[in-house]
Design an enzyme around this catalytic site. Sequence first.
Site, PDB file in Angstrom:
ATOM      1  N   ASP A  87       0.836  -1.208   0.000  1.00  0.00           N
ATOM      2  CA  ASP A  87       0.000   0.000   0.000  1.00  0.00           C
ATOM      3  C   ASP A  87       0.871   1.258   0.000  1.00  0.00           C
ATOM      4  OD1 ASP A  87       0.820  -0.074   2.624  1.00  0.00           O
ATOM      5  OD2 ASP A  87      -1.188  -0.188   3.502  1.00  0.00           O
ATOM      6  N   ASP A 110      -0.834  -6.333  -0.077  1.00  0.00           N
ATOM      7  CA  ASP A 110      -1.215  -5.690   1.184  1.00  0.00           C
ATOM      8  C   ASP A 110      -2.719  -5.650   1.391  1.00  0.00           C
ATOM      9  OD1 ASP A 110       0.428  -4.671   3.175  1.00  0.00           O
ATOM     10  OD2 ASP A 110       1.166  -3.058   1.893  1.00  0.00           O
ATOM     11  N   GLU A 117       9.523  -4.055  10.249  1.00  0.00           N
ATOM     12  CA  GLU A 117       9.952  -2.748   9.714  1.00  0.00           C
ATOM     13  C   GLU A 117      10.460  -1.844  10.832  1.00  0.00           C
ATOM     14  OE1 GLU A 117       7.211  -0.867   7.010  1.00  0.00           O
ATOM     15  OE2 GLU A 117       8.330   1.029   7.031  1.00  0.00           O
TER      16      GLU A 117
HETATM   17  O1  KIV Z   1       3.543  -1.067   1.529  1.00  0.00           O
HETATM   18  C1  KIV Z   1       4.733  -1.369   1.436  1.00  0.00           C
HETATM   19  O2  KIV Z   1       5.380  -1.213   0.405  1.00  0.00           O
HETATM   20  C2  KIV Z   1       5.374  -1.938   2.609  1.00  0.00           C
HETATM   21  C3  KIV Z   1       6.878  -1.910   2.631  1.00  0.00           C
HETATM   22  C4  KIV Z   1       7.341  -0.607   3.173  1.00  0.00           C
HETATM   23  C5  KIV Z   1       7.428  -3.045   3.404  1.00  0.00           C
HETATM   24  O3  KIV Z   1       4.728  -2.344   3.519  1.00  0.00           O
END
Ligand code: KIV
Length: 265
Positions: free
Chosen positions: A45, A84, A181
Amino acid sequence: MALITLNTLKKHRTESTKFSMVTAYDKCFASLAAKAGIDALLVGDSLGMVLQGHSNTLPVTVDDISYHTRCVAAASSNCLIVSDIPFLASATIQDAVNTARALVQAGANVVKIEGGSNLTSLVKLYRDQGVATCCHLGLTPQFVNQFGGYRVQGRTSEAAKRLINAAASLDQAGTDMILLECVPNSVTEEIMRVTTAPVVGIGAGPSVNGQVLVMHDLLGVTCDKSPRFVKNFMSEADSIQEAFELFNQAVKDESFPALEHCFEE
Ligand code: KIV
């Protein structure tokens, strides 16, 4: 090229070898990443920020992630695709089921959910329905308003304990992957001791099994100051594919992340 599955990542965990992951949002970049030997693609996301121009990831919808998952799946690469679950798109059981159905039918092999120990029942629900999960812990951008900004997590001993316990309970609940993270190296090391699932990190130090970067950061396509954990691989490459290759190689020979990309307490 052999198909990369969760079993491939699990083998990396048991054999203590490394795997690489980048975000991807469309067919061309997904194809280049796959040709470069990248193992997994994350339809993150983060697209809300790097593609749509929002200041955070909260406006991203299930339709957005489904659309970009279909674009990435159109590359027909050998990479594992992780997509996501957007902000509040799994808040009820019905939403959780509908969202996972949309993302898996769009081409996701694994769905990524942000949170902490609160994710245990969702991991079990998905497990029972055959949906593979990746639990995103630490700096979870969907919690930016609660965190009051993008900050390294797990810095106090209580916060570190909470993170370590969350990772252990999600591992026991059967999550297939963990994404960590922005946490200090020492917290990551403890999480590696209490889990068995493959762990991929971003700003989580070298002890994890895999490293992930947002594609735009890796390619130096950024409007603002880059976070500490970012390395611009394009500055040493003659093409985008070569930049992906350099990242893949650096993850696998363990030259990335270096000390300068990590957080201490
Ligand atoms: O949304 C995304 O790209 C992520 C990365 C920062 C790991 O969650």
